[in-house]
Enzyme design. Sequence first.
Site, PDB file in Angstrom:
ATOM      1  CG  ASP A  15      -3.343  -0.803  10.768  1.00 12.84           C
ATOM      2  OD1 ASP A  15      -3.347  -0.400   9.609  1.00 12.84           O
ATOM      3  OD2 ASP A  15      -2.479  -1.549  11.245  1.00 12.84           O
ATOM      4  CB  CYS A  64      10.422   2.789  -7.644  1.00 13.69           C
ATOM      5  SG  CYS A  64       9.523   2.449  -6.125  1.00 13.69           S
ATOM      6  CB  CYS A  96      10.117 -10.411  -1.662  1.00 15.54           C
ATOM      7  SG  CYS A  96       8.741 -11.339  -0.952  1.00 15.54           S
ATOM      8  CB  CYS A 152       3.027 -11.239   2.194  1.00 15.92           C
ATOM      9  SG  CYS A 152       3.791 -10.023   3.256  1.00 15.92           S
ATOM     10  CB  CYS A 205      13.231   0.607   0.588  1.00 13.65           C
ATOM     11  SG  CYS A 205      12.646   2.032  -0.339  1.00 13.65           S
TER      12      CYS A 205
HETATM   13  S1  SF4 Z   1      13.342  -0.913  -2.797  1.00 12.64           S
HETATM   14 FE1  SF4 Z   1      12.201   0.995  -2.504  1.00 12.64          FE
HETATM   15  S2  SF4 Z   1      12.882   2.319  -4.193  1.00 12.64           S
HETATM   16 FE2  SF4 Z   1      13.479   0.220  -4.705  1.00 12.64          FE
HETATM   17  S3  SF4 Z   1      11.767  -0.534  -5.947  1.00 12.64           S
HETATM   18 FE3  SF4 Z   1      11.389  -1.149  -3.837  1.00 12.64          FE
HETATM   19  S4  SF4 Z   1      10.085   0.446  -3.015  1.00 12.64           S
HETATM   20 FE4  SF4 Z   1      11.023   1.270  -4.877  1.00 12.64          FE
HETATM   21  S1  SF4 Z   2       6.970  -8.232   3.998  1.00 13.39           S
HETATM   22 FE1  SF4 Z   2       6.051  -9.669   2.530  1.00 13.39          FE
HETATM   23  S2  SF4 Z   2       6.408  -8.711   0.548  1.00 13.39           S
HETATM   24 FE2  SF4 Z   2       7.839  -7.746   1.983  1.00 13.39          FE
HETATM   25  S3  SF4 Z   2       9.742  -8.933   1.829  1.00 13.39           S
HETATM   26 FE3  SF4 Z   2       8.547  -9.783   3.501  1.00 13.39          FE
HETATM   27  S4  SF4 Z   2       7.420 -11.454   2.556  1.00 13.39           S
HETATM   28 FE4  SF4 Z   2       8.093 -10.136   0.913  1.00 13.39          FE
END
Ligand code: SF4
Ligand code: SF4
Length: 336
Positions: A130, A186, A196, A211, A245
Amino acid sequence: MGMTESISFSEIQRLCAAEGLTAGGVLSPVPQQLDSTWLDRMEADGLGDMEWLQRTRTQRLHPTHMMPEAKALLAVAMAYQPTAECGELKRARYTAGKDYHHVLRSKLGRIGVILGQRCGSTSKGRAAVDSAPLNERTLAQMAGLGWFGRNSLLISPEVGSYRLLGFLLTDAALEPHHAGHGEDRCGKCTACEKRCPTAALVDRRVLTTRCISYLTIEHKGIIPKALAERFEGWWFGCDLCQSVCPWNRFATEPDDARLRGREIDADLLAITAETFDQHFARRAIRRIGYERFRRNLLVALFSLGQQAACQMILAEGLPLVCAQALELGIKPIADL
Ligand code: SF4
Ligand code: SF4
């Protein structure tokens, strides 16, 4: 083994497994120049307080900058705790245990020493986790560790995205190895974009300055009210685009006990300037310092509509917190 013979990938896997790491891939030789598309797009979208990405651009695009004599680059992964903290105030899962920078860097350091010795070199190599100017996500993708999802994170079809990545540049000759992943899986899913809360995911990238993760960890100033309202109680990082996800159903538990959370961070409001360092000792949260911690709590509580708790934070009179309160339209009780 002869001095010029390269170390096999199966041996590298054994060395990594002994440290609780998954050996992902080996780039050998180390690529001289990386594609700059990702950085270009980030810069164009706005880096906010991460101008260091711009400052270190040349190094990031030239991986051997850190170690010109490097013959190979090893990419490893380490799972972190995939279960979430409960409660209304939320922090990113990876902060549950000890600061992963130290844990992972020391593991890579030990592997570097052994690899150097195996090749008759005194070099320990250069570990990067990082903080080093290395374009880590591009290198991880080149090593076959996964594909970039719509949430812009590197996803492995085997374990998802709840993992930390680390890199070791070494002058030992290592057998090249591609981890075998990279195909976009995806499909038609857009779960992360939809979830988000600040609409930061656009066109397969994160708009940095929207973000929550950036705003609570990297951003030093005031968080705009229009975004703060949507924080849903997050006070350090955000996992929402990972928790929805589907690939994270394959997430594994960390091998290293230090990365498991021992406790829920209860009673966050009771942490003071005097106890902050001790409370978050050896944890990534400590890096933001006390004042930003309190700013984040104010914003998180505001987003949950907890006005009385906001007043407790405000009463301390920290300049950043007072400025943030002004932005949010929270007045100290005395002024009401
Ligand atoms: S949730 Fe995961 S699989 Fe679905 S679009 Fe986002 S990154 Fe891709
Ligand atoms: S980490 Fe950032 S991009 Fe991901 S859901 Fe949270 S605010 Fe949105």
